[in-house]
Scaffold this active site. Sequence first.
Site, PDB file in Angstrom:
ATOM      1  N   HIS A 108       0.996  -1.548   0.190  1.00  0.00           N
ATOM      2  CA  HIS A 108       0.180  -0.004   0.219  1.00  0.00           C
ATOM      3  C   HIS A 108       0.479   1.373  -0.037  1.00  0.00           C
ATOM      4  O   HIS A 108       0.350   2.534  -0.230  1.00  0.00           O
ATOM      5  CB  HIS A 108      -0.931  -0.387   1.410  1.00  0.00           C
TER       6      HIS A 108
ATOM      7  N   ASP B 128       0.580  -7.679   1.524  1.00  0.00           N
ATOM      8  CA  ASP B 128       0.089  -6.323   1.974  1.00  0.00           C
ATOM      9  C   ASP B 128       2.012  -5.823   1.775  1.00  0.00           C
ATOM     10  O   ASP B 128       2.441  -5.260   2.752  1.00  0.00           O
ATOM     11  CB  ASP B 128      -0.622  -5.757   2.808  1.00  0.00           C
TER      12      ASP B 128
ATOM     13  N   SER C 151       4.760   2.656   7.796  1.00  0.00           N
ATOM     14  CA  SER C 151       3.679   1.950   6.919  1.00  0.00           C
ATOM     15  C   SER C 151       5.782   1.679   5.647  1.00  0.00           C
ATOM     16  O   SER C 151       6.245   1.613   5.787  1.00  0.00           O
ATOM     17  CB  SER C 151       3.219   2.183   5.723  1.00  0.00           C
TER      18      SER C 151
END
Length: 441
Positions: free
Chosen positions: A145, A180, A295
Amino acid sequence: MTENNDKGIPEYFFPKVGEGSTPPPAAPAAEQVIPETFVGPARVQADKQSKALPLVAVAVAAALVGGIAGAGAAVFFTGQNSTTASSSAVQGITINDTDEVNAITAVAAKASPSVVTISVTGDAGAGTGSGVILNEEGYVLTNNHVVTLDGASNTADITVQDNEGNIYPATIVGTDPTVDMAVLKIKGTGPFIPIEWADSSKLNVGDLTIALGAPLGLAGTVTTGIVSALNRSIQVASSAAPDSSGSDSDNSGESENPFNFDFGQGQTPSQGQSQSAAISIPVIQTDAAINPGNSGGALLDSKGRLIGINVAIASAGGGEAGSIGVGFALPSNLAKRVSTELIENQKASHGLLGAQVSDAAAKDGSTAVGAYIEEVVDGGAAQKGGIKAGDIVTQFNGVRITDANDLTAQVRTAPGGSDATVVINRGGKTQTLKVQLGTLN
């Protein structure tokens, strides 16, 4: 132990500093690769759900370029050559007094050369995230992402900034929306300092954790906490994930799991973008502060080794996403397998049980928790392994299964075609079955 070290810190953490000398310079900059995939808007409104339940928010990598969230994110590069960003946000780990270095400082100093800031820019917007260097060739692991800005665009310019502020262009080697993850390759020469791996299967609740990354674009940010829970499973909706509706799946699609993306100060899906596809991922839960921009960054143990890749945070819902002390990281053992396969094959494999499942606890009159087998696919792995409709899966490869989401996450963690040990409850009796998993397409 080194002289003046009364804190019981292993001496290999300490820089070799002579008497009266200043701390040594930061380790050589590591170059990294950034993917060419989708780019999303720089900022979007959190998706509001009707339930008064916590939402799990991906620690989205997009920070506004230009504001404090984007400090140091707007950088430029020419060809294969690196440039040095002049932003004050570009900095490594500062150590002013080596006589007072504690374990957290030592871990951060050790791992800092292996953690990078990733900037993604495209037509729809721009954002930043974090990543870790995998090897001396300049391969970098981050979240899918991050490099796709959650699938908002299929073209993007990607750069990687090391802990000394050097900027390098990067390209995508492979992406894995199922869990992910994505791997980038830095365009440039090293030296690149690879992260040291830890065995996530040996973690205990209560172990020290250190998160290292670039929340809100603030490179070199260090936070600390503990392992709050292990073998946690969360389900998040993502427009960057393939839509598996209508295909053979280990989840019936009727889960009441409240977890979802909740975009705060990072980017969110562009207008009209769908979030129908869901992924179930196994995570380490930590109370180390993780925010949008963390992230893809590192979750470290007390020895500076990688135990997880930061991926999501929980939000109380409503306002913008931010740390409330419930963060999640993909376990290092999963990250190591997937990143290795992405480098070697540009794709990674995931297990498929070949069954439709639901939560056993939701069944009328149920006295047990687990994943209830609604039906099995003819010729699928479950059927071949002796699993039948009506069975309740309570363990998968030694991990306790409490609901359908747990089972899906654990099945996806395993490589396609691998052997699995499945413990079931059938008619009140426990059985252990050996199943050879299929491969998720």
